[in-house]
Motif scaffolding. Structure first.
Motif: not given
Length: 363
Positions: A155-180
């Motif tokens: 369900k979460i497909k990119t590394w800059n998804d809002p859920a990941l951004a919320k878990d990692n406040s202040g961290v610059k996350l790329p729009a790279t696709p997630i490969k589980p």
């Protein structure tokens, strides 16, 4: 007495002959600081099989045991938990390693094999399951259980998804696709990860827990923890799971995981032991099947416990004496002390004392 002989090994590197066959895909007292008292060394050979997650621990235990008990030999075939339980039930091995306690439907056949006693689940080693990833420029990833579930559920497909951004406040996350990445083979590691997700993020993880990773969740399956670890190492944007030793040996990035107190805990042997301390014994008598508290407020919450499945009574005397002697060593403070260095979690004293008492009752 083996207890005396083992005491002489304190502080000495454990070396010696090794008879462990790793056919699986994976390659993992009484608080006095002295080995538990035990019976005499039994100069014999027993066969055992099962969990590959405990294979590295078993390797060191065998070396340590044989160092003090010349002529004793354990052939441990790391064939996987399910195969190990089947071999035990079929009378092919004296004890089995399993990443899960016997299921109700497995207890009857296992008890029958023990003839005059019951089959016991004896917890022997814990293990943190590391969430491993490969993402350039992000070294201190933090994940809530819901985010982990969303990633592995597709369900979460990119590394800059809002859920990941919320878990990692202040961290610059790329729009790279997630490969589980996940295990393609039946795995106790998958069993414990999915149970963790079911317990902590039921709104995000809609699949059952079990040893088989649900195909409907998507992602890429790779065989064994070594396969997943290699896949992580080779691909930017990947994320998967494996026992801590694989992360350590592969120098992989590991994520902190939020525990029941809301703290993001770094994966380590000590942190896993703290979480395992919250487990409750759900077995009866000396059967020490555990129910893990995946919402533990202390420590690192994604853990597994691997067991030795053994007969309380009913084995031929020589096998029974050997199993009792060997498991006395593995459950001693000395046997447990080697585990942290291998990426495992020693059993907390609250559980270890029960295991030592149960092993003492084997006959």
């Amino acid at each position: 007495m083996i207890g005396t002989r083992l005491a002489a090994l304190g502080g000495v590197a454990l070396v010696g002959a090794l008879s462990l066959t790793a056919c699986g895909s994976d390659d993992n007292g009484g608080g006095s600081g002295k080995p538990a008292a035990s019976g005499d060394c039994v100069k014999s050979t027993v066969n055992a099989a099962g969990s590959s997650a405990q294979a590295n621990a078993m390797s060191e235990w065998i070396k340590g045991y044989q160092q003090s008990c010349a002529g004793a030999n354990v052939n441990y075939n790391a064939s996987g938990s399910g195969a190990g339980v089947q071999a035990f039930t079929g009378g092919q091995v004296a004890f089995a390693g399993s990443d899960s306690a016997l299921k109700p439907e497995e207890h009857g056949p296992a008890d029958a094999r023990c003839k005059t006693g019951k089959a016991l689940d004896l917890p022997m080693v814990g293990g943190p399951i590391a969430i491993i990833y490969n993402l350039k420029g992000v070294d201190n990833l933090q994940l809530t259980p819901a985010t982990i579930a969303g990633i592995f559920a597709g369900k979460i497909k990119t590394w800059n998804d809002p859920a990941l951004a919320k878990d990692n406040s202040g961290v610059k996350l790329p729009a790279t696709p997630i490969k589980p990445l996940h295990r393609s083979d039946d795995s106790g590691t998958t069993d414990n990860l999915t149970k963790f997700l079911l317990a902590t993020a039921p709104d995000a993880w809609k699949f059952p827990g079990g040893k088989t990773f649900p195909a409907a969740a998507g992602g890429q399956g790779l065989k064994g923890s070594d396969g997943v670890s290699t896949g992580i190492k080779q691909g930017d944007g990947t994320i998967g799971y494996a026992e801590l030793s694989y992360a350590t040996n592969g120098k992989l990035q590991t994520a902190k995981v939020q525990n029941g107190a809301g703290d993001f805990s770094e994966v380590s042997s000590d942190a896993a032991s703290k979480a395992i301390a919250g487990a409750q014994v759900s077995g009866q008598g000396n059967d020490l099947a555990l129910t893990l508290d995946y919402k533990a407020k202390d420590g690192y919450p994604v853990v597994l416990v691997t067991y030795e499945i053994a007969c309380e009574k009913g084995l031929p005397k020589e096998q029974a004496d050997f199993v009792k002697s060997f498991l006395t060593y593995t459950s001693s403070q000395q046997g447990q002390s080697i585990l942290s260095g291998l990426g495992y979690a020693p059993l907390p004293d609250s559980i270890l004392t029960k295991v030592q008492a149960a092993v003492k009752g084997l006959s």
